[in-house]
Each structure stands twice: as C-alpha cells, then as structure tokens.
Write a protein that holds these residues in place. Structure first.
Motif, PDB file in Angstrom:
ATOM      1  N   ASN A  26       0.817  -1.211   0.000  1.00 18.71           N
ATOM      2  CA  ASN A  26       0.000   0.000   0.000  1.00 18.71           C
ATOM      3  C   ASN A  26       0.851   1.261   0.000  1.00 18.71           C
ATOM      4  N   LYS A  27       1.986   1.211   0.685  1.00 19.21           N
ATOM      5  CA  LYS A  27       2.899   2.351   0.696  1.00 19.21           C
ATOM      6  C   LYS A  27       3.507   2.575  -0.685  1.00 19.21           C
ATOM      7  N   LYS A  28       3.935   1.499  -1.338  1.00 17.51           N
ATOM      8  CA  LYS A  28       4.575   1.587  -2.651  1.00 17.51           C
ATOM      9  C   LYS A  28       3.655   2.235  -3.677  1.00 17.51           C
ATOM     10  N   TYR A  29       2.373   1.861  -3.653  1.00 19.03           N
ATOM     11  CA  TYR A  29       1.432   2.358  -4.660  1.00 19.03           C
ATOM     12  C   TYR A  29       0.605   3.545  -4.167  1.00 19.03           C
ATOM     13  N   ASN A  30       1.020   4.105  -3.026  1.00 15.77           N
ATOM     14  CA  ASN A  30       0.408   5.321  -2.497  1.00 15.77           C
ATOM     15  C   ASN A  30      -1.099   5.158  -2.263  1.00 15.77           C
ATOM     16  N   PHE A  31      -1.476   3.985  -1.730  1.00 14.82           N
ATOM     17  CA  PHE A  31      -2.870   3.723  -1.405  1.00 14.82           C
ATOM     18  C   PHE A  31      -3.178   4.083   0.045  1.00 14.82           C
ATOM     19  N   ILE A  32      -2.369   4.926   0.662  1.00 20.73           N
ATOM     20  CA  ILE A  32      -2.527   5.263   2.076  1.00 20.73           C
ATOM     21  C   ILE A  32      -2.565   6.779   2.262  1.00 20.73           C
ATOM     22  N   LYS A  33      -3.147   7.179   3.385  1.00 23.14           N
ATOM     23  CA  LYS A  33      -3.083   8.576   3.798  1.00 23.14           C
ATOM     24  C   LYS A  33      -2.732   8.621   5.276  1.00 23.14           C
ATOM     25  N   LEU A  34      -1.998   9.645   5.668  1.00 19.92           N
ATOM     26  CA  LEU A  34      -1.609   9.806   7.065  1.00 19.92           C
ATOM     27  C   LEU A  34      -2.806  10.296   7.870  1.00 19.92           C
ATOM     28  N   VAL A  35      -3.101   9.586   8.956  1.00 18.43           N
ATOM     29  CA  VAL A  35      -4.199   9.979   9.844  1.00 18.43           C
ATOM     30  C   VAL A  35      -3.666  10.844  10.986  1.00 18.43           C
ATOM     31  N   ASN A  36      -2.631  10.349  11.669  1.00 23.37           N
ATOM     32  CA  ASN A  36      -1.983  11.095  12.755  1.00 23.37           C
ATOM     33  C   ASN A  36      -0.516  10.704  12.827  1.00 23.37           C
ATOM     34  N   ASP A  37       0.326  11.637  13.247  1.00 24.54           N
ATOM     35  CA  ASP A  37       1.734  11.333  13.478  1.00 24.54           C
ATOM     36  C   ASP A  37       2.164  11.935  14.813  1.00 24.54           C
ATOM     37  N   LYS A  38       3.444  11.770  15.160  1.00 24.57           N
ATOM     38  CA  LYS A  38       3.994  12.300  16.412  1.00 24.57           C
ATOM     39  C   LYS A  38       3.192  11.829  17.623  1.00 24.57           C
ATOM     40  N   LEU A  39       2.783  10.562  17.599  1.00 27.17           N
ATOM     41  CA  LEU A  39       1.913  10.042  18.644  1.00 27.17           C
ATOM     42  C   LEU A  39       2.715   9.491  19.811  1.00 27.17           C
ATOM     43  N   GLY A  40       2.715  10.203  20.915  1.00 19.78           N
ATOM     44  CA  GLY A  40       3.300   9.733  22.152  1.00 19.78           C
ATOM     45  C   GLY A  40       4.816   9.690  22.164  1.00 19.78           C
ATOM     46  N   SER A  41       5.344   8.996  23.173  1.00 18.03           N
ATOM     47  CA  SER A  41       6.791   8.968  23.394  1.00 18.03           C
ATOM     48  C   SER A  41       7.540   8.251  22.277  1.00 18.03           C
ATOM     49  N   LYS A  42       6.862   7.355  21.553  1.00 21.10           N
ATOM     50  CA  LYS A  42       7.496   6.632  20.453  1.00 21.10           C
ATOM     51  C   LYS A  42       7.332   7.352  19.117  1.00 21.10           C
ATOM     52  N   SER A  43       6.575   8.426  19.132  1.00 17.98           N
ATOM     53  CA  SER A  43       6.312   9.213  17.922  1.00 17.98           C
ATOM     54  C   SER A  43       5.788   8.329  16.782  1.00 17.98           C
ATOM     55  N   TYR A  44       4.770   7.530  17.096  1.00 19.82           N
ATOM     56  CA  TYR A  44       4.161   6.650  16.103  1.00 19.82           C
ATOM     57  C   TYR A  44       3.399   7.449  15.052  1.00 19.82           C
ATOM     58  N   GLN A  45       3.166   6.787  13.917  1.00 23.37           N
ATOM     59  CA  GLN A  45       2.243   7.299  12.913  1.00 23.37           C
ATOM     60  C   GLN A  45       1.126   6.276  12.714  1.00 23.37           C
ATOM     61  N   VAL A  46      -0.056   6.773  12.367  1.00 19.56           N
ATOM     62  CA  VAL A  46      -1.162   5.906  11.955  1.00 19.56           C
ATOM     63  C   VAL A  46      -1.574   6.308  10.549  1.00 19.56           C
ATOM     64  N   TYR A  47      -1.579   5.326   9.655  1.00 17.32           N
ATOM     65  CA  TYR A  47      -2.018   5.522   8.278  1.00 17.32           C
ATOM     66  C   TYR A  47      -3.290   4.727   8.044  1.00 17.32           C
ATOM     67  N   LYS A  48      -4.022   5.131   7.005  1.00 19.67           N
ATOM     68  CA  LYS A  48      -5.259   4.446   6.629  1.00 19.67           C
ATOM     69  C   LYS A  48      -5.284   4.296   5.114  1.00 19.67           C
ATOM     70  N   THR A  49      -5.646   3.104   4.637  1.00 21.54           N
ATOM     71  CA  THR A  49      -5.746   2.931   3.192  1.00 21.54           C
ATOM     72  C   THR A  49      -6.941   3.723   2.661  1.00 21.54           C
ATOM     73  N   ILE A  50      -6.863   4.115   1.400  1.00 16.11           N
ATOM     74  CA  ILE A  50      -7.876   4.999   0.819  1.00 16.11           C
ATOM     75  C   ILE A  50      -8.996   4.229   0.129  1.00 16.11           C
ATOM     76  N   THR A  51      -8.953   2.901   0.189  1.00 11.75           N
ATOM     77  CA  THR A  51     -10.008   2.099  -0.419  1.00 11.75           C
ATOM     78  C   THR A  51     -11.302   2.254   0.369  1.00 11.75           C
TER      79      THR A  51
END
Length: 214
Positions: A26-51
């Motif tokens: 999904n990352k390679k073909y850009n089928f994702i969008k960023l939902v949130n980043d910089k999440l907490g002490s680990k600075s996680y990101q959450v992505y969601k597919t656009i389907t």
C-alpha cells in the motif's frame, strides 16, 4: 444490521510477514493517507488505506510497520475483520483511540480468537479514553468473557467514554497544541516530554499503557 457471533475460535494465524507485506504494498502504490503522526513517546504514525468500504489502519514508527487493523464500515461504526501486531505495548489502546476519532463505535471480529478475547479482557481493566462493552440484544453491559460467550449473537463494542462525539478529535488537537507550546521562549513541560520521549506523555494521550493488565 450487524450480527456478530461471540464464538471463541482458538489462536489467530495472521502473521508478521503478511502484515508487513500489506503495508509495503500500500505504501509503494500510495494507497494510504496519514491519519496522525507524532503520537506519544514513540512518535508513532497511523495511516489508513484509501479504499472505500473495507480498509486498513497501519501503525508505524519512522514509517516502518508495527501493526495493522483491517475493518469494514457498518451501521454506526466499523467492524474489525483482521488484525496483527508486533510486540507493541498498548497497540489496541493506541489504535482504538485514533479510530474513534472518526467512528462512533468499533465492533469486534465475527469469530473471536482466544488471543482476541484475552486482549479485550486486559484492555477492559485499564484506564483508557474509551469503554468496552458487550452488546446483548440492545443493552450495553460492561465487558466480561462470561457475558460475551453466553449468547452467540452478543457483540464486543468499543465506544468513547463521553457523549461528546468530537471528544477524541478535540483531545488530539489539544495534544498537538501542548507539544508545540513554549513558555518564556523555552520548551513547555509537554514539549520537553515529547523531545525526551517521556512515557508520561502516553498516559495523557492514550491512558495508562504501562499498568498491570497491558
């Protein structure tokens, strides 16, 4: 109308290879969008597919795969189809918090693995921004394994604690505001926690990820 069978099915077989491969595709073909980043002490990101209709939420760190939850849209919310995680403390706590920013209710998978039921049991005992219920007929009752399994039509439902439908969005907006604040041209306490990767930041953002019952 969603009809979920509360049936224990044993150990889930979904593995890391499949989850990571799904993310890379999904990352390679850009089928994702960023939902949130910089999440907490680990600075996680959450992505969601656009389907539309059926889609996947991914948890990543520095855009490297850490876990996923695949869902489908149903009346009043979303239903989990499948999930996988690496060894991530508070994975479901993080993901459900972010998912509830957009949806009123999260329903568990149709066939529940032993692992899934244990995860709900542990999560129901923690301090979180949401509550976990068993929906029996039209009544919401506090989660317990016994309540879940006493009828095949019972469902697990995750809902935000408050009636304020915008609570999670407002909470996240406040979080981002706080980690960027300065006081007298110096980093604020929240900005310091974010810079130093202080785990107390996670407690503010998601609830307690570290207490017994994680």
């Amino acid at each position: 109308m969603l009809k979920e069978m509360a049936v224990q099915t044993g150990i889930s077989g979904d593995g890391a290879h499949e989850g990571k491969g799904d993310w890379e595709y999904n990352k390679k073909y850009n089928f994702i969008k960023l939902v949130n980043d910089k999440l907490g002490s680990k600075s996680y990101q959450v992505y969601k597919t656009i389907t539309p209709g059926i889609f996947t939420y991914f948890l990543t760190k520095d855009d490297n795969y850490r876990g996923k939850i695949q869902v489908q849209e149903v009346k009043n919310g979303i239903q989990i189809i499948a999930s996988h995680k690496e060894s991530i403390k508070g994975f479901y706590q993080i993901m459900f918090t972010i998912m509830l920013k957009e949806y009123k209710e999260i329903y568990s998978d149709v066939m529940l693995s032993t692992q899934a039921i244990k995860s709900y049991e542990k999560l129901s005992k923690k301090h979180t921004l949401f509550n976990i219920y068993v929906k029996e007929n039209q009544e919401y009752i506090p989660f317990s394994k016994e309540a879940l399994l006493r009828d095949k039509n019972n469902t697990v439902v995750i809902k935000v604690q408050t009636k304020n439908e915008n609570f999670i969005k407002e909470h996240l907006d406040e979080y981002y505001k706080r980690i960027q604040q300065t006081e007298n041209n110096k980093p604020s306490s929240f900005m310091k926690m974010f810079i130093t990767k202080d785990q107390e930041l996670d407690q503010y953002l998601f609830g307690n990820l570290t207490q017994k019952g994680k």
